[in-house]
Design an enzyme around this catalytic site. Structure first.
Site, PDB file in Angstrom:
ATOM      1  N   CYS A  25       0.810  -1.232   0.000  1.00 48.24           N
ATOM      2  CA  CYS A  25       0.000   0.000   0.000  1.00 48.24           C
ATOM      3  C   CYS A  25       0.838   1.275   0.000  1.00 48.24           C
ATOM      4  O   CYS A  25       0.295   2.378   0.043  1.00 48.24           O
ATOM      5  CB  CYS A  25      -0.988  -0.002   1.166  1.00 48.24           C
ATOM      6  SG  CYS A  25      -2.280  -1.224   0.936  1.00 48.24           S
ATOM      7  N   HIS A  75     -13.070  10.054  -6.735  1.00 50.68           N
ATOM      8  CA  HIS A  75     -12.104  10.171  -7.837  1.00 50.68           C
ATOM      9  C   HIS A  75     -10.990  11.168  -7.508  1.00 50.68           C
ATOM     10  O   HIS A  75     -10.527  11.927  -8.366  1.00 50.68           O
ATOM     11  CB  HIS A  75     -12.802  10.530  -9.155  1.00 50.68           C
ATOM     12  CG  HIS A  75     -13.518   9.351  -9.738  1.00 50.68           C
ATOM     13  ND1 HIS A  75     -14.749   8.943  -9.299  1.00 50.68           N
ATOM     14  CD2 HIS A  75     -13.157   8.458 -10.693  1.00 50.68           C
ATOM     15  CE1 HIS A  75     -15.122   7.869  -9.971  1.00 50.68           C
ATOM     16  NE2 HIS A  75     -14.172   7.534 -10.815  1.00 50.68           N
ATOM     17  N   GLU A 135     -12.896  -0.136   3.353  1.00 49.40           N
ATOM     18  CA  GLU A 135     -11.851   0.125   2.367  1.00 49.40           C
ATOM     19  C   GLU A 135     -11.844  -0.991   1.315  1.00 49.40           C
ATOM     20  O   GLU A 135     -11.560  -0.764   0.144  1.00 49.40           O
ATOM     21  CB  GLU A 135     -10.493   0.219   3.058  1.00 49.40           C
ATOM     22  CG  GLU A 135      -9.402   0.756   2.173  1.00 49.40           C
ATOM     23  CD  GLU A 135      -8.139   1.034   2.945  1.00 49.40           C
ATOM     24  OE1 GLU A 135      -7.871   2.202   3.252  1.00 49.40           O
ATOM     25  OE2 GLU A 135      -7.414   0.068   3.268  1.00 49.40           O
TER      26      GLU A 135
HETATM   27 ZN   LIG Z   1      -5.272   1.304   0.213  1.00 47.11          ZN
END
Ligand SMILES: [Zn+2]
Length: 148
Positions: A25, A75, A135
């Site tokens: 990540c 976005h 998430e």
């Molecule tokens: Zn992430």
């Protein structure tokens, strides 16, 4: 009147990278976030009110969360202010929607930040009860007023 919790669900697409993280990540990547916003209050008890029987019109809750969260983060690419963003955001077209936050944009810290953004925008007699931010399909963070 009894106190009732009311929840509305929101969706948005957001990219981020975790600066200085020791896993995948740290790379720029995106998520389809799901946000559940739960408020608590007493249903309006006024037969003359067009909102009689409602804690808060779902449309009003939608507007508050849309303006203060979804319109900002959908976005959008989000970075910690510690990341050296000046080194790579020169392709302006790709970074029209960028948010530099003074914290690491983890699910945990985002949900805490969202709580602050929503709390102050609610009518005085309505309290934010909790937020749940997904998430991924299987990972989420929660904020509860009672914990904070
Ligand atoms: Zn992430």
């Amino acid at each position: 009147m009894p106190k009732i919790r009311v929840t509305k669900e929101f969706h948005f697409e957001m990219a981020h990278a975790l600066w200085n993280y020791d896993g995948l990540c740290k790379n720029i990547h995106g998520h389809s976030y799901k946000l559940f916003v739960t408020i608590i209050g007493e249903p309006i008890n006024d037969k003359k009110s067009p909102k009689n029987g409602m804690v808060l019109d779902f449309g009003d809750l939608k507007r508050i969360v849309k303006i203060n969260i979804v319109d900002i983060f959908d976005h959008t690419i989000v970075f910690s202010s510690l990341a050296p963003t000046n080194d790579f955001v020169n392709a302006k077209q790709m970074f029209e929607r960028i948010e530099i936050l003074d914290f690491q944009p983890t699910c945990e810290l985002l949900v805490a930040d969202f709580a602050e953004r929503i709390k102050s925008k609610l009518p005085l007699d309505i309290k934010l009860f909790s937020l749940k931010l997904y998430e991924t399909a299987t990972a989420y963070a929660e904020w509860f007023a009672s914990d904070n």
